[in-house]
Enzyme design. Sequence first.
Site, PDB file in Angstrom:
ATOM      1  N   ASP A 264       1.068  -1.113  -0.152  1.00  0.00           N
ATOM      2  CA  ASP A 264      -0.192   0.038  -0.254  1.00  0.00           C
ATOM      3  C   ASP A 264       0.745   1.162  -0.133  1.00  0.00           C
ATOM      4  OD1 ASP A 264      -2.393   1.119   0.007  1.00  0.00           O
ATOM      5  OD2 ASP A 264      -2.721   1.164   1.678  1.00  0.00           O
ATOM      6  N   ASP A 475      33.813   7.018  24.771  1.00  0.00           N
ATOM      7  CA  ASP A 475      34.355   6.197  25.955  1.00  0.00           C
ATOM      8  C   ASP A 475      34.989   7.347  26.002  1.00  0.00           C
ATOM      9  OD1 ASP A 475      34.350   4.565  28.289  1.00  0.00           O
ATOM     10  OD2 ASP A 475      36.507   2.699  26.750  1.00  0.00           O
ATOM     11  N   GLU A 522      30.259  -5.445  21.435  1.00  0.00           N
ATOM     12  CA  GLU A 522      28.352  -5.218  20.913  1.00  0.00           C
ATOM     13  C   GLU A 522      29.030  -4.100  19.572  1.00  0.00           C
ATOM     14  OE1 GLU A 522      25.166  -5.718  25.268  1.00  0.00           O
ATOM     15  OE2 GLU A 522      27.010  -3.982  24.387  1.00  0.00           O
TER      16      GLU A 522
HETATM   17  N1  LIG Z   1       2.309   7.482  13.654  1.00  0.00           N
HETATM   18  C1  LIG Z   1       1.757   8.063  13.559  1.00  0.00           C
HETATM   19  N2  LIG Z   1       1.992   9.933  13.669  1.00  0.00           N
HETATM   20  C2  LIG Z   1       1.172  11.124  12.882  1.00  0.00           C
HETATM   21  N3  LIG Z   1       0.033  10.719  12.769  1.00  0.00           N
HETATM   22  C3  LIG Z   1      -0.109   9.829  12.457  1.00  0.00           C
HETATM   23  C4  LIG Z   1      -0.069   8.219  12.601  1.00  0.00           C
HETATM   24  N4  LIG Z   1      -0.117   7.210  12.467  1.00  0.00           N
HETATM   25  C5  LIG Z   1      -1.256   7.605  11.414  1.00  0.00           C
HETATM   26  N5  LIG Z   1      -0.687   9.385  11.968  1.00  0.00           N
HETATM   27  C6  LIG Z   1      -2.163   9.832  11.301  1.00  0.00           C
HETATM   28  O1  LIG Z   1      -3.043   8.557  11.535  1.00  0.00           O
HETATM   29  C7  LIG Z   1      -3.562   8.512  10.381  1.00  0.00           C
HETATM   30  C8  LIG Z   1      -4.708   6.869   9.389  1.00  0.00           C
HETATM   31  O2  LIG Z   1      -3.377   6.143  10.076  1.00  0.00           O
HETATM   32  P1  LIG Z   1      -3.808   4.709   9.942  1.00  0.00           P
HETATM   33  O3  LIG Z   1      -3.469   5.047   7.680  1.00  0.00           O
HETATM   34  O4  LIG Z   1      -2.260   4.490   9.874  1.00  0.00           O
HETATM   35  O5  LIG Z   1      -4.872   4.680   9.507  1.00  0.00           O
HETATM   36  P2  LIG Z   1      -5.792   2.975   9.244  1.00  0.00           P
HETATM   37  O6  LIG Z   1      -6.989   3.257   9.875  1.00  0.00           O
HETATM   38  O7  LIG Z   1      -4.794   2.131   9.205  1.00  0.00           O
HETATM   39  O8  LIG Z   1      -5.490   3.829   7.801  1.00  0.00           O
HETATM   40  P3  LIG Z   1      -6.344   2.705   6.449  1.00  0.00           P
HETATM   41  O9  LIG Z   1      -7.639   3.269   6.084  1.00  0.00           O
HETATM   42  O10 LIG Z   1      -5.174   3.275   5.324  1.00  0.00           O
HETATM   43  O11 LIG Z   1      -6.418   1.816   6.593  1.00  0.00           O
HETATM   44  C9  LIG Z   1      -3.183   8.661   9.299  1.00  0.00           C
HETATM   45  O12 LIG Z   1      -3.480   9.209   7.777  1.00  0.00           O
HETATM   46  C10 LIG Z   1      -1.940  10.018   9.799  1.00  0.00           C
HETATM   47  O13 LIG Z   1      -2.966  10.973   9.710  1.00  0.00           O
END
Ligand SMILES: Nc1ncnc2c1ncn2[C@@H]1O[C@H](COP(=O)(O)OP(=O)(O)OP(=O)(O)O)[C@@H](O)[C@H]1O
Length: 631
Positions: A264, A475, A522
Amino acid sequence: MVQRCEARWSASSASSRPAAAAVPLAPRRAAAAPSGGRRQAQRFRQCCAAAGSSGPAADPAPQQPQQQAVKPPPSFAQPPPPQPPPPAWAQPPPPRPATPQFAQPPPGRTSHTADLYSSGSHPIRSFGFASGFGDKYDLAEQLGSGTFGIVHVAVHKETRERFAVKSMPKRFAGDGTLESYYVRRVRNEVDICNHLGRSLNVCYLYEVFEDDTCVDLVMELCSGGQLWDKVKLGSYSEKDAQRLVREMARAVAQCHGMDVMLRDIKPENFMFLDKSPESPLKAIDFGISVFCKPGQYVDVRAGTPIYIAPEVLRMNYTLSADIWSLGIVAYQLLTGRLPFSGEDGQEVSDEYMAKQQYNNKDVFRAVLKAELDFESPPWDILSAAARDFVQSCLNRDEKKRPTAEQLLQHPWLQDEAEISDAPFDDTIVQRLQRYGLYGRFRQVALKALMQSIAEQGGESIQQFRDMRRVFEQMDRNADGRVTYSELKEALQSGQFNLSPAEVEQLAEQLDSQHSGTIDWSEWVAAMADWRSFQGTRDWDVLIKRAFAAMDPNGDGVISAEELEQLLCGEDGCEFPDTVEAALREADRDHDGDFKEFIESNTDDSLSLFEARISRDGSGSDSSGSSGSESS
Ligand SMILES: Nc1ncnc2c1ncn2[C@@H]1O[C@H](COP(=O)(O)OP(=O)(O)OP(=O)(O)O)[C@@H](O)[C@H]1O
């Protein structure tokens, strides 16, 4: 040398992917203890408020994405909401018929059918993730929403660090169990994020909670907005586009290197870490990604129509489908429009540019048949290298498309700063990222190999001297160990463009024993160019010695007990799954051959990772906007 542990690997759960709940989020913050009833009730309300639902219901209404000025196109691997009915192609297929389309893969091909739509998950009422999200975090402003989740800022109650939390309201079937598609989707996202681990190009998943109504994924906060917003602005400098495409290509190459197809790729699924002009870009949302090795075929349509590759529509595709999608995004970034033109495509492109809408049937025809326009402006002023790059991604013959790793070598993505003969120090950040993607078994095996090289007098060679110089610089008190704060100080010195949260991530992953300090072995395991040792006269001897060190009873087998001792030390493992995860890691492609396993550790190209050299020498200016209030 084939070790008997192969038998142990196959006898274990190595062949089947573990349930997400069983996969530890190591090494992460420990989840809070289960909450009391009052807190649970409070969290229940928070989630409902976020989700706009009224708690567990037999047939919960699907959440609607928040209204946005321009609504990004939906992704069609999600289960279609009941209203309005989606087109036929968007529906998860009915339970697999006795003879699925690719049950008999064409000769020489491996069909990969483990997919979100495949049947087979047992009805469950909960995942077994930790509870107590509300005890640990305060929910703050909403960031966005998708089909599956609403994303808010979550503030850690003690440290005041800011994260993003995706709350995915539970979807119940009539009998009170969770809908099977929901279960697969959540497990898929958690499994894949855990598998990808720490990489600067991927939004990191810290931990997962659940309660009666929601699953909460606590992630790295990307406060700089979506790449989508840049695409909407239309064309801008070719240099800007080149930088962004390179970061996306790195994310794709890292995922492909870990046998994950994103499926995607689109501008909405990349976000800027902060608001600075140089902000890193991070891939988010692995909800419909799928495990897939090079050469394996996937037979289920998934993706977002305008970014989807032709072979995905034909339901027979490999990792290279991601490259097509990357090509469409690159085209958009360079031109501000879609590539489709001519009789089969112009209308789709025009509709899309005017309203960000399109008819799926038309889009599919365009994807399969339309001419791709590389003539109209601004192609006349873009570089030939840019055109060649995008054309190579948008080759309808997927076999002729370059792999993600090959793409990173494309002349268009080369940056003088990066192809110059950088001194060793400049690649520290790349090496730390590469090391972070190794599993625990690999890390331990490399430490043993380093020990074996040291015993052979290898420390006198130049590479080790360079590593020693940098280690000793860090270090400060010369006690032979680098503390977290010493490493962080070095990474924050201004030489690298890293946020405090990223510095924390890189430092944490290096300290494999969780001792709070990093020792010389490490450091070398993470930094060394192991490939330079391969093929040397002593290579086989070095490998044998490393193996012997990991097999103290000398029976030629690294047993589960020995592995536990190696990975977890005297105190036992922090996470119950550690040994099994290591066995799975070893089993991925190595069939118990230790030499092959070691060699596969060492062939990862550093070009997959960002160097993050600070261009102005002033270091990151993102400390205030990186998602960490505490720093
Ligand atoms: N890590 C993040 N930090 C800030 N905003 C985020 C983050 N993850 C997601 N978002 C915001 O939330 C929205 C929705 O997140 P995401 O696309 O992961 O949801 P989803 O329900 O899995 O979406 P989809 O409809 O593609 O399945 C994103 O478009 C973004 O605007």
